[in-house]
Design a protein around this motif. Structure first.
Motif, PDB file in Angstrom:
ATOM      1  N   LEU A   1      -2.151 -11.402  -9.779  1.00 46.69           N
ATOM      2  CA  LEU A   1      -2.525 -11.328  -8.373  1.00 46.69           C
ATOM      3  C   LEU A   1      -1.908 -10.090  -7.755  1.00 46.69           C
ATOM      4  CD1 LEU A   1      -3.837 -12.698  -5.903  1.00 46.69           C
ATOM      5  CD2 LEU A   1      -1.669 -13.896  -5.540  1.00 46.69           C
ATOM      6  N   ALA A   2      -2.740  -9.280  -7.104  1.00 44.94           N
ATOM      7  CA  ALA A   2      -2.269  -8.034  -6.494  1.00 44.94           C
ATOM      8  C   ALA A   2      -1.166  -8.313  -5.480  1.00 44.94           C
ATOM      9  CB  ALA A   2      -3.440  -7.317  -5.833  1.00 44.94           C
ATOM     10  N   GLY A   3      -0.088  -7.521  -5.574  1.00 49.95           N
ATOM     11  CA  GLY A   3       0.987  -7.626  -4.607  1.00 49.95           C
ATOM     12  C   GLY A   3       1.823  -8.881  -4.728  1.00 49.95           C
ATOM     13  N   SER A   4       1.658  -9.623  -5.809  1.00 45.45           N
ATOM     14  CA  SER A   4       2.350 -10.901  -5.927  1.00 45.45           C
ATOM     15  C   SER A   4       3.747 -10.759  -6.533  1.00 45.45           C
ATOM     16  CB  SER A   4       1.527 -11.861  -6.786  1.00 45.45           C
ATOM     17  OG  SER A   4       1.346 -11.325  -8.087  1.00 45.45           O
ATOM     18  N   TRP A   5       4.121  -9.561  -6.982  1.00 47.69           N
ATOM     19  CA  TRP A   5       5.429  -9.380  -7.607  1.00 47.69           C
ATOM     20  C   TRP A   5       6.039  -8.053  -7.183  1.00 47.69           C
ATOM     21  CZ3 TRP A   5       8.118  -6.048 -10.714  1.00 47.69           C
ATOM     22  CH2 TRP A   5       9.310  -6.547 -11.291  1.00 47.69           C
ATOM     23  N   LEU A   6       7.336  -8.097  -6.879  1.00 45.31           N
ATOM     24  CA  LEU A   6       8.070  -6.900  -6.490  1.00 45.31           C
ATOM     25  C   LEU A   6       9.466  -6.963  -7.079  1.00 45.31           C
ATOM     26  CD1 LEU A   6       8.457  -4.322  -4.639  1.00 45.31           C
ATOM     27  CD2 LEU A   6       9.354  -5.900  -2.922  1.00 45.31           C
ATOM     28  N   GLY A   7       9.851  -5.891  -7.769  1.00 46.72           N
ATOM     29  CA  GLY A   7      11.220  -5.738  -8.242  1.00 46.72           C
ATOM     30  C   GLY A   7      11.865  -4.599  -7.469  1.00 46.72           C
ATOM     31  N   LEU A   8      12.971  -4.880  -6.769  1.00 45.38           N
ATOM     32  CA  LEU A   8      13.588  -3.887  -5.879  1.00 45.38           C
ATOM     33  C   LEU A   8      15.044  -3.659  -6.241  1.00 45.38           C
ATOM     34  CD1 LEU A   8      13.572  -2.115  -3.289  1.00 45.38           C
ATOM     35  CD2 LEU A   8      14.196  -4.203  -2.019  1.00 45.38           C
ATOM     36  N   LEU A   9      15.400  -2.386  -6.455  1.00 46.70           N
ATOM     37  CA  LEU A   9      16.785  -1.954  -6.592  1.00 46.70           C
ATOM     38  C   LEU A   9      17.129  -1.105  -5.368  1.00 46.70           C
ATOM     39  CD1 LEU A   9      16.929  -0.911 -10.358  1.00 46.70           C
ATOM     40  CD2 LEU A   9      18.187  -2.805  -9.305  1.00 46.70           C
ATOM     41  N   ARG A  10      18.316  -1.294  -4.804  1.00 47.83           N
ATOM     42  CA  ARG A  10      18.683  -0.549  -3.595  1.00 47.83           C
ATOM     43  C   ARG A  10      20.177  -0.248  -3.585  1.00 47.83           C
ATOM     44  NH1 ARG A  10      20.535  -4.490   0.015  1.00 47.83           N
ATOM     45  NH2 ARG A  10      20.029  -6.634  -0.616  1.00 47.83           N
TER      46      ARG A  10
ATOM     47  N   GLY B   1      19.916  -5.704  -5.553  1.00 44.53           N
ATOM     48  CA  GLY B   1      18.526  -5.791  -5.991  1.00 44.53           C
ATOM     49  C   GLY B   1      17.993  -7.195  -5.842  1.00 44.53           C
ATOM     50  N   THR B   2      16.677  -7.309  -5.924  1.00 44.29           N
ATOM     51  CA  THR B   2      16.049  -8.625  -5.794  1.00 44.29           C
ATOM     52  C   THR B   2      14.677  -8.614  -6.452  1.00 44.29           C
ATOM     53  OG1 THR B   2      15.453 -10.369  -4.216  1.00 44.29           O
ATOM     54  CG2 THR B   2      14.917  -8.111  -3.605  1.00 44.29           C
ATOM     55  N   VAL B   3      14.197  -9.802  -6.790  1.00 42.59           N
ATOM     56  CA  VAL B   3      12.850  -9.982  -7.329  1.00 42.59           C
ATOM     57  C   VAL B   3      12.093 -10.915  -6.397  1.00 42.59           C
ATOM     58  CG1 VAL B   3      11.485 -10.989  -9.194  1.00 42.59           C
ATOM     59  CG2 VAL B   3      13.445  -9.561  -9.738  1.00 42.59           C
ATOM     60  N   VAL B   4      10.869 -10.527  -6.040  1.00 40.20           N
ATOM     61  CA  VAL B   4       9.987 -11.375  -5.248  1.00 40.20           C
ATOM     62  C   VAL B   4       8.813 -11.766  -6.141  1.00 40.20           C
ATOM     63  CG1 VAL B   4       8.543 -11.557  -3.201  1.00 40.20           C
ATOM     64  CG2 VAL B   4      10.658 -10.230  -3.113  1.00 40.20           C
TER      65      VAL B   4
ATOM     66  N   VAL C   1      19.800   5.317  -2.262  1.00 37.69           N
ATOM     67  CA  VAL C   1      18.571   5.366  -3.064  1.00 37.69           C
ATOM     68  C   VAL C   1      18.027   3.950  -3.274  1.00 37.69           C
ATOM     69  CG1 VAL C   1      17.532   6.101  -5.241  1.00 37.69           C
ATOM     70  CG2 VAL C   1      19.415   7.429  -4.225  1.00 37.69           C
ATOM     71  N   SER C   2      16.713   3.809  -3.184  1.00 37.39           N
ATOM     72  CA  SER C   2      16.070   2.542  -3.519  1.00 37.39           C
ATOM     73  C   SER C   2      14.876   2.817  -4.419  1.00 37.39           C
ATOM     74  CB  SER C   2      15.610   1.796  -2.259  1.00 37.39           C
ATOM     75  OG  SER C   2      14.588   2.508  -1.593  1.00 37.39           O
ATOM     76  N   MET C   3      14.559   1.862  -5.258  1.00 40.15           N
ATOM     77  CA  MET C   3      13.390   1.954  -6.131  1.00 40.15           C
ATOM     78  C   MET C   3      12.660   0.603  -6.096  1.00 40.15           C
ATOM     79  SD  MET C   3      12.965   2.988 -10.186  1.00 40.15           S
ATOM     80  CE  MET C   3      13.987   1.640 -10.818  1.00 40.15           C
ATOM     81  N   ALA C   4      11.415   0.647  -5.650  1.00 42.74           N
ATOM     82  CA  ALA C   4      10.603  -0.570  -5.568  1.00 42.74           C
ATOM     83  C   ALA C   4       9.466  -0.478  -6.584  1.00 42.74           C
ATOM     84  CB  ALA C   4      10.032  -0.739  -4.156  1.00 42.74           C
ATOM     85  N   VAL C   5       9.344  -1.510  -7.441  1.00 40.22           N
ATOM     86  CA  VAL C   5       8.300  -1.572  -8.450  1.00 40.22           C
ATOM     87  C   VAL C   5       7.394  -2.751  -8.067  1.00 40.22           C
ATOM     88  CG1 VAL C   5       7.763  -1.772 -10.903  1.00 40.22           C
ATOM     89  CG2 VAL C   5       9.884  -0.650 -10.168  1.00 40.22           C
ATOM     90  N   LYS C   6       6.172  -2.439  -7.662  1.00 37.14           N
ATOM     91  CA  LYS C   6       5.282  -3.458  -7.092  1.00 37.14           C
ATOM     92  C   LYS C   6       4.009  -3.577  -7.919  1.00 37.14           C
ATOM     93  CE  LYS C   6       2.779  -4.564  -2.816  1.00 37.14           C
ATOM     94  NZ  LYS C   6       2.470  -4.087  -1.437  1.00 37.14           N
ATOM     95  N   LEU C   7       3.646  -4.806  -8.246  1.00 39.31           N
ATOM     96  CA  LEU C   7       2.400  -5.071  -8.988  1.00 39.31           C
ATOM     97  C   LEU C   7       1.201  -4.883  -8.066  1.00 39.31           C
ATOM     98  CD1 LEU C   7       0.939  -6.140 -11.535  1.00 39.31           C
ATOM     99  CD2 LEU C   7       1.264  -8.449 -10.625  1.00 39.31           C
ATOM    100  N   ILE C   8       0.237  -4.066  -8.489  1.00 39.29           N
ATOM    101  CA  ILE C   8      -0.961  -3.812  -7.701  1.00 39.29           C
ATOM    102  C   ILE C   8      -2.129  -4.657  -8.197  1.00 39.29           C
ATOM    103  CG2 ILE C   8      -2.630  -2.057  -6.984  1.00 39.29           C
ATOM    104  CD1 ILE C   8       0.129  -1.800  -5.708  1.00 39.29           C
ATOM    105  N   ARG C   9      -2.360  -4.667  -9.510  1.00 38.69           N
ATOM    106  CA  ARG C   9      -3.447  -5.487 -10.069  1.00 38.69           C
ATOM    107  C   ARG C   9      -3.238  -5.684 -11.580  1.00 38.69           C
ATOM    108  NH1 ARG C   9      -7.563  -2.788 -12.603  1.00 38.69           N
ATOM    109  NH2 ARG C   9      -8.973  -4.483 -12.156  1.00 38.69           N
TER     110      ARG C   9
END
Length: 246
Positions: free
Chosen positions: A111-120, A136-139, A238-246
């Motif tokens: 599902l698009a936008g259903s997952w986000l991995g964030l380092l900050r 960091g966190t995982v959504v 610095v932050s790095m966000a890795v987000k699922l698009i599709r």
């Protein structure tokens, strides 16, 4: 002989008139009714708890599981228990939804936008240097964020958006900020920004798109210089966000 035929007709006729089949119940509620726990009453309508273990097929061809009055062609009432349906076809996986093609054939898809991995809250003080993240966190489901290894692991194969933001300052003028985005240790992109004056610093934000496989590990480095400019000496916030698009 005629009398015997008439008698037999009276015996068989109700079977064709009512034509209801009950398994474990003498009180079927429609054409075909299975009472799994054999706990339904002999008369009247079963209660909700009694229906919970029942399966029924109506004269309209509807199927009810956990209900004797299906509202749709397939009606599943699993009460308050999570996980009413399980479909295993090889495309299943964490954080997926069932999608149909033009012919109505369904498969599991991300599902698009259903997952986000964030380092900050990351920083680096030397070049080249891996960005040291402190939070960091995982959504969403699956994947992982590791603030010790400073990595993001993606949960499923798909298209991902990777956004880098932060502040950097060089040791000489001019200087060039170069982020090295790495997948499983190999660089896949090196977006860079610079400034003619070291004391000014640079606020950096960049977004890139990559096709990643399940389990790929993403890390971020403050990379080597691109001559003739000098590399940035430090990086902060610095932050790095890795987000699922599709």
């Amino acid at each position: 002989m005629k009398e015997k035929f008439v008698t037999l007709s009276f015996i068989i006729a109700p079977l064709f008139i009512f034509s209801q089949v009950g398994i474990n119940t003498p009180n079927p509620q429609n054409i075909f009714h299975v009472d799994g726990a054999n706990d339904n009453p002999s008369t009247g309508v079963p209660g909700s708890l009694q229906q919970a273990n029942d399966v029924i097929i109506t004269s309209a061809g509807s199927v009810g599981i956990g209900t004797t009055v299906p509202a749709q062609k397939l009606d599943i009432n699993n009460g308050n228990v999570n996980g009413a349906i399980k479909i295993t076809d090889g495309t299943q996986g964490a954080n997926k939804v069932l999608m149909s093609d033009a012919n109505g054939v369904g498969t599991w898809n991300a599902l698009a936008g259903s997952w986000l991995g964030l380092l900050r809250a990351g920083a680096a003080t030397t070049v080249p240097s891996k960005i040291d993240f402190t939070a960091g966190t995982v959504v969403g489901q699956g994947g992982a964020v590791d603030i010790t290894a400073d990595t993001v692991s993606v949960p499923v194969s798909g298209l991902y958006e990777i956004t880098i933001s932060g502040w950097s300052q060089g040791t000489t003028s001019p200087y060039l900020t170069t982020w090295s985005i790495r997948k499983n240790g190999t660089e896949i992109a090196s977006p860079h920004y610079g400034s003619p004056i070291a004391s000014m610093g640079t606020d950096v934000s960049t977004t890139n798109f990559f096709t990643l496989n399940s389990g790929d590990v993403i890390s971020l480095f403050l990379s080597d210089t691109f001559n003739p400019a000098a590399a940035a000496g430090i990086a902060q916030k610095v932050s790095m966000a890795v987000k699922l698009i599709r």
